[in-house]
Motif scaffolding. Structure first.
Motif, PDB file in Angstrom:
ATOM      1  N   ARG A   1       0.871  -1.179   0.000  1.00 44.05           N
ATOM      2  CA  ARG A   1       0.000   0.000   0.000  1.00 44.05           C
ATOM      3  C   ARG A   1       0.906   1.227   0.000  1.00 44.05           C
ATOM      4  NH1 ARG A   1      -4.669  -0.732   3.809  1.00 44.05           N
ATOM      5  NH2 ARG A   1      -3.087  -0.611   5.430  1.00 44.05           N
ATOM      6  N   LEU A   2       0.891   1.958  -1.100  1.00 42.07           N
ATOM      7  CA  LEU A   2       1.821   3.062  -1.309  1.00 42.07           C
ATOM      8  C   LEU A   2       1.076   4.361  -1.619  1.00 42.07           C
ATOM      9  CD1 LEU A   2       4.442   1.270  -3.604  1.00 42.07           C
ATOM     10  CD2 LEU A   2       4.562   1.597  -1.118  1.00 42.07           C
ATOM     11  N   LYS A   3       1.760   5.463  -1.371  1.00 38.78           N
ATOM     12  CA  LYS A   3       1.265   6.767  -1.787  1.00 38.78           C
ATOM     13  C   LYS A   3       1.528   6.941  -3.278  1.00 38.78           C
ATOM     14  CE  LYS A   3      -0.164   9.718   0.158  1.00 38.78           C
ATOM     15  NZ  LYS A   3      -1.593  10.073   0.414  1.00 38.78           N
ATOM     16  N   LEU A   4       0.520   7.444  -3.980  1.00 40.35           N
ATOM     17  CA  LEU A   4       0.632   7.685  -5.411  1.00 40.35           C
ATOM     18  C   LEU A   4       0.875   9.166  -5.668  1.00 40.35           C
ATOM     19  CD1 LEU A   4      -2.379   5.558  -6.710  1.00 40.35           C
ATOM     20  CD2 LEU A   4      -0.023   4.824  -6.285  1.00 40.35           C
ATOM     21  N   PHE A   5       1.707   9.435  -6.675  1.00 35.43           N
ATOM     22  CA  PHE A   5       2.021  10.812  -7.053  1.00 35.43           C
ATOM     23  C   PHE A   5       2.039  10.945  -8.568  1.00 35.43           C
ATOM     24  CE2 PHE A   5       3.805  10.263  -2.854  1.00 35.43           C
ATOM     25  CZ  PHE A   5       3.460  11.443  -2.206  1.00 35.43           C
ATOM     26  N   ARG A   6       1.883  12.172  -9.031  1.00 36.82           N
ATOM     27  CA  ARG A   6       2.002  12.511 -10.440  1.00 36.82           C
ATOM     28  C   ARG A   6       2.983  13.661 -10.593  1.00 36.82           C
ATOM     29  NH1 ARG A   6       0.088   8.872 -14.164  1.00 36.82           N
ATOM     30  NH2 ARG A   6      -1.642   7.743 -13.211  1.00 36.82           N
ATOM     31  N   VAL A   7       3.696  13.643 -11.713  1.00 36.15           N
ATOM     32  CA  VAL A   7       4.589  14.749 -12.056  1.00 36.15           C
ATOM     33  C   VAL A   7       4.242  15.181 -13.478  1.00 36.15           C
ATOM     34  CG1 VAL A   7       6.966  15.545 -12.306  1.00 36.15           C
ATOM     35  CG2 VAL A   7       6.419  13.733 -10.642  1.00 36.15           C
ATOM     36  N   ALA A   8       3.804  16.422 -13.646  1.00 33.29           N
ATOM     37  CA  ALA A   8       3.453  16.942 -14.968  1.00 33.29           C
ATOM     38  C   ALA A   8       4.716  17.446 -15.660  1.00 33.29           C
ATOM     39  CB  ALA A   8       2.436  18.067 -14.849  1.00 33.29           C
ATOM     40  N   VAL A   9       5.021  16.855 -16.826  1.00 33.98           N
ATOM     41  CA  VAL A   9       6.265  17.157 -17.543  1.00 33.98           C
ATOM     42  C   VAL A   9       5.948  17.327 -19.026  1.00 33.98           C
ATOM     43  CG1 VAL A   9       8.600  16.332 -18.056  1.00 33.98           C
ATOM     44  CG2 VAL A   9       7.502  15.674 -15.915  1.00 33.98           C
ATOM     45  N   PRO A  10       6.519  18.326 -19.699  1.00 36.66           N
ATOM     46  CA  PRO A  10       6.334  18.423 -21.142  1.00 36.66           C
ATOM     47  C   PRO A  10       6.723  17.112 -21.829  1.00 36.66           C
ATOM     48  CG  PRO A  10       7.354  20.408 -20.314  1.00 36.66           C
ATOM     49  CD  PRO A  10       7.316  19.449 -19.163  1.00 36.66           C
ATOM     50  N   HIS A  11       6.001  16.752 -22.870  1.00 38.43           N
ATOM     51  CA  HIS A  11       6.204  15.458 -23.516  1.00 38.43           C
ATOM     52  C   HIS A  11       7.666  15.189 -23.861  1.00 38.43           C
ATOM     53  CE1 HIS A  11       1.942  14.969 -23.619  1.00 38.43           C
ATOM     54  NE2 HIS A  11       1.725  15.922 -24.525  1.00 38.43           N
ATOM     55  N   GLY A  12       8.351  16.190 -24.324  1.00 38.11           N
ATOM     56  CA  GLY A  12       9.737  15.987 -24.758  1.00 38.11           C
ATOM     57  C   GLY A  12      10.692  15.658 -23.624  1.00 38.11           C
ATOM     58  N   GLU A  13      10.323  15.966 -22.382  1.00 41.92           N
ATOM     59  CA  GLU A  13      11.202  15.709 -21.241  1.00 41.92           C
ATOM     60  C   GLU A  13      10.812  14.455 -20.468  1.00 41.92           C
ATOM     61  OE1 GLU A  13      11.594  19.085 -18.662  1.00 41.92           O
ATOM     62  OE2 GLU A  13      11.197  20.493 -20.306  1.00 41.92           O
ATOM     63  N   ALA A  14       9.651  13.896 -20.777  1.00 37.75           N
ATOM     64  CA  ALA A  14       9.092  12.837 -19.938  1.00 37.75           C
ATOM     65  C   ALA A  14       9.945  11.573 -19.921  1.00 37.75           C
ATOM     66  CB  ALA A  14       7.671  12.505 -20.397  1.00 37.75           C
ATOM     67  N   GLY A  15      10.431  11.157 -21.084  1.00 37.05           N
ATOM     68  CA  GLY A  15      11.199   9.914 -21.147  1.00 37.05           C
ATOM     69  C   GLY A  15      12.436   9.960 -20.279  1.00 37.05           C
ATOM     70  N   ARG A  16      13.192  11.053 -20.373  1.00 35.95           N
ATOM     71  CA  ARG A  16      14.424  11.168 -19.584  1.00 35.95           C
ATOM     72  C   ARG A  16      14.121  11.174 -18.099  1.00 35.95           C
ATOM     73  NH1 ARG A  16      16.674  14.745 -16.591  1.00 35.95           N
ATOM     74  NH2 ARG A  16      15.079  16.314 -17.119  1.00 35.95           N
ATOM     75  N   LEU A  17      13.130  11.970 -17.686  1.00 35.11           N
ATOM     76  CA  LEU A  17      12.834  12.075 -16.263  1.00 35.11           C
ATOM     77  C   LEU A  17      12.283  10.758 -15.723  1.00 35.11           C
ATOM     78  CD1 LEU A  17      12.756  13.821 -13.764  1.00 35.11           C
ATOM     79  CD2 LEU A  17      10.466  14.583 -14.417  1.00 35.11           C
ATOM     80  N   GLU A  18      11.441  10.091 -16.491  1.00 36.22           N
ATOM     81  CA  GLU A  18      10.913   8.798 -16.039  1.00 36.22           C
ATOM     82  C   GLU A  18      12.045   7.789 -15.837  1.00 36.22           C
ATOM     83  OE1 GLU A  18       7.631   5.390 -17.284  1.00 36.22           O
ATOM     84  OE2 GLU A  18       8.006   7.102 -18.617  1.00 36.22           O
ATOM     85  N   ASN A  19      12.984   7.747 -16.759  1.00 33.86           N
ATOM     86  CA  ASN A  19      14.123   6.828 -16.626  1.00 33.86           C
ATOM     87  C   ASN A  19      14.967   7.169 -15.406  1.00 33.86           C
ATOM     88  OD1 ASN A  19      13.471   5.309 -18.875  1.00 33.86           O
ATOM     89  ND2 ASN A  19      14.696   6.573 -20.267  1.00 33.86           N
ATOM     90  N   GLU A  20      15.153   8.452 -15.146  1.00 33.97           N
ATOM     91  CA  GLU A  20      15.925   8.880 -13.968  1.00 33.97           C
ATOM     92  C   GLU A  20      15.233   8.426 -12.681  1.00 33.97           C
ATOM     93  OE1 GLU A  20      18.794  10.280 -13.757  1.00 33.97           O
ATOM     94  OE2 GLU A  20      19.233  11.423 -15.567  1.00 33.97           O
ATOM     95  N   LEU A  21      13.929   8.596 -12.615  1.00 27.60           N
ATOM     96  CA  LEU A  21      13.188   8.197 -11.416  1.00 27.60           C
ATOM     97  C   LEU A  21      13.196   6.680 -11.249  1.00 27.60           C
ATOM     98  CD1 LEU A  21      10.159  10.639 -11.768  1.00 27.60           C
ATOM     99  CD2 LEU A  21      11.952  10.736 -10.005  1.00 27.60           C
ATOM    100  N   ARG A  22      13.042   5.959 -12.346  1.00 24.25           N
ATOM    101  CA  ARG A  22      13.064   4.501 -12.283  1.00 24.25           C
ATOM    102  C   ARG A  22      14.434   4.014 -11.814  1.00 24.25           C
ATOM    103  NH1 ARG A  22       9.518   1.460 -14.919  1.00 24.25           N
ATOM    104  NH2 ARG A  22       9.147   3.110 -16.465  1.00 24.25           N
ATOM    105  N   SER A  23      15.494   4.613 -12.345  1.00 22.00           N
ATOM    106  CA  SER A  23      16.854   4.235 -11.955  1.00 22.00           C
ATOM    107  C   SER A  23      17.129   4.533 -10.490  1.00 22.00           C
ATOM    108  CB  SER A  23      17.882   4.959 -12.830  1.00 22.00           C
ATOM    109  OG  SER A  23      17.742   4.583 -14.185  1.00 22.00           O
ATOM    110  N   ALA A  24      16.438   5.537  -9.956  1.00 16.98           N
ATOM    111  CA  ALA A  24      16.605   5.891  -8.548  1.00 16.98           C
ATOM    112  C   ALA A  24      15.838   4.950  -7.627  1.00 16.98           C
ATOM    113  CB  ALA A  24      16.157   7.329  -8.310  1.00 16.98           C
ATOM    114  N   GLY A  25      15.075   3.999  -8.203  1.00 10.08           N
ATOM    115  CA  GLY A  25      14.411   2.994  -7.396  1.00 10.08           C
ATOM    116  C   GLY A  25      12.940   3.238  -7.127  1.00 10.08           C
ATOM    117  N   TYR A  26      12.355   4.269  -7.730  1.00 12.97           N
ATOM    118  CA  TYR A  26      10.946   4.527  -7.502  1.00 12.97           C
ATOM    119  C   TYR A  26      10.084   3.570  -8.327  1.00 12.97           C
ATOM    120  CZ  TYR A  26      12.485   8.677  -5.082  1.00 12.97           C
ATOM    121  OH  TYR A  26      13.089   9.513  -4.187  1.00 12.97           O
ATOM    122  N   VAL A  27       8.935   3.215  -7.778  1.00 10.51           N
ATOM    123  CA  VAL A  27       7.996   2.344  -8.467  1.00 10.51           C
ATOM    124  C   VAL A  27       7.155   3.200  -9.409  1.00 10.51           C
ATOM    125  CG1 VAL A  27       6.043   0.769  -8.190  1.00 10.51           C
ATOM    126  CG2 VAL A  27       7.904   0.757  -6.514  1.00 10.51           C
TER     127      VAL A  27
END
Length: 239
Positions: free
Chosen positions: A157-183
């Motif tokens: 049972r986890l807290k859910l969050f959203r981050v609004a990012v321009p489409h062109g930046e989303a891939g990089r930021l998502e990969n960074e967050l995933r690499s940092a261990g976030y679900v």
């Protein structure tokens, strides 16, 4: 950001990975024991599995079943389906209830917390009587072996969050967050932004660290928006 307190009750348990039914067969004294495991969220889903297997294996002598449902494992049922009382359903349920996992947060402290699982064992009688003790061992082994081989995950049972990012930046930021261990919990899209979904423990220190990490990754341009609380499959297995 104000973070609601965690909901009382268990905050994690072990379950089957999402996907197709898991099947495993053993043979004991010419009797075939076909175990089918399915992840279920309620009793009707468990009974649907049993009904489907009765149709598929219509010529089998027994279709014994057991299931446990809920984070607190409040729903527990078993059925011997014609085997001597207590020789099939009960040992099957015990095999589910006693299966121990090592949660990632406490790998040295095994916990018996398997839930949201239905097990059905289809038996084709081989002509040799096993006796009460033999049946108990056979049905227990059938389920225990299947669970040990099946793909399992932690459900938290986890807290859910959203981050609004321009489409062109989303891939990089998502990969960074995933690499940092976030679900990561999936993205949503509108005309301007990608809403990146992520989840984390309902803990002020963890959330504060995520806020700081996001600020660092985006030079302070993006922030977390709370999106509720939900059960989420986490990527580590429960072995």
């Amino acid at each position: 950001m104000t973070i609601p307190r965690a909901t009382p009750g268990p905050n994690s348990y072990t379950t089957l990975a999402a996907g197709p039914d898991f099947r495993h067969e053993i043979s004991i004294k010419r009797s075939r024991f076909i175990t089918v495991l399915r992840r279920v969220g309620d009793e009707p889903s468990a009974r649907e599995l049993l009904a489907g297997l009765r149709r598929e294996f219509y010529d089998a002598r027994h279709h014994c079943s057991a299931f446990v449902i809920g984070a607190d494992r409040a729903v527990q049922r078993s059925n011997d389906d014609g085997e001597p009382s207590g020789t099939a359903g009960t040992p099957m349920l015990d095999a589910l209830l006693k299966r121990e996992a090592r949660p990632a947060a406490s790998p040295t402290a095994p916990a018996a917390d398997l839930s949201d699982v239905c097990a059905v064992v289809v038996r084709y009688f081989g002509g040799i009587l096993l006796g009460a003790g033999g049946l108990v061992r056979a049905y227990s082994e059938s389920v225990s072996t299947a669970v040990d081989l099946a793909p399992l995950v932690r459900r938290e049972r986890l807290k859910l969050f959203r981050v609004a990012v321009p489409h062109g930046e989303a891939g990089r930021l998502e990969n960074e967050l995933r690499s940092a261990g976030y679900v990561m919990t999936g993205n949503e899209y509108d005309a301007v932004d990608t809403q990146i979904g992520l989840a984390m423990a309902d803990d002020e220190t963890v959330i504060a660290a995520a806020v700081a990490r996001l600020a660092s990754l985006s030079a302070g341009r993006h922030t977390l928006s709370a999106a509720g609380t939900d059960w989420v499959d986490t990527p580590q297995t429960a072995r």
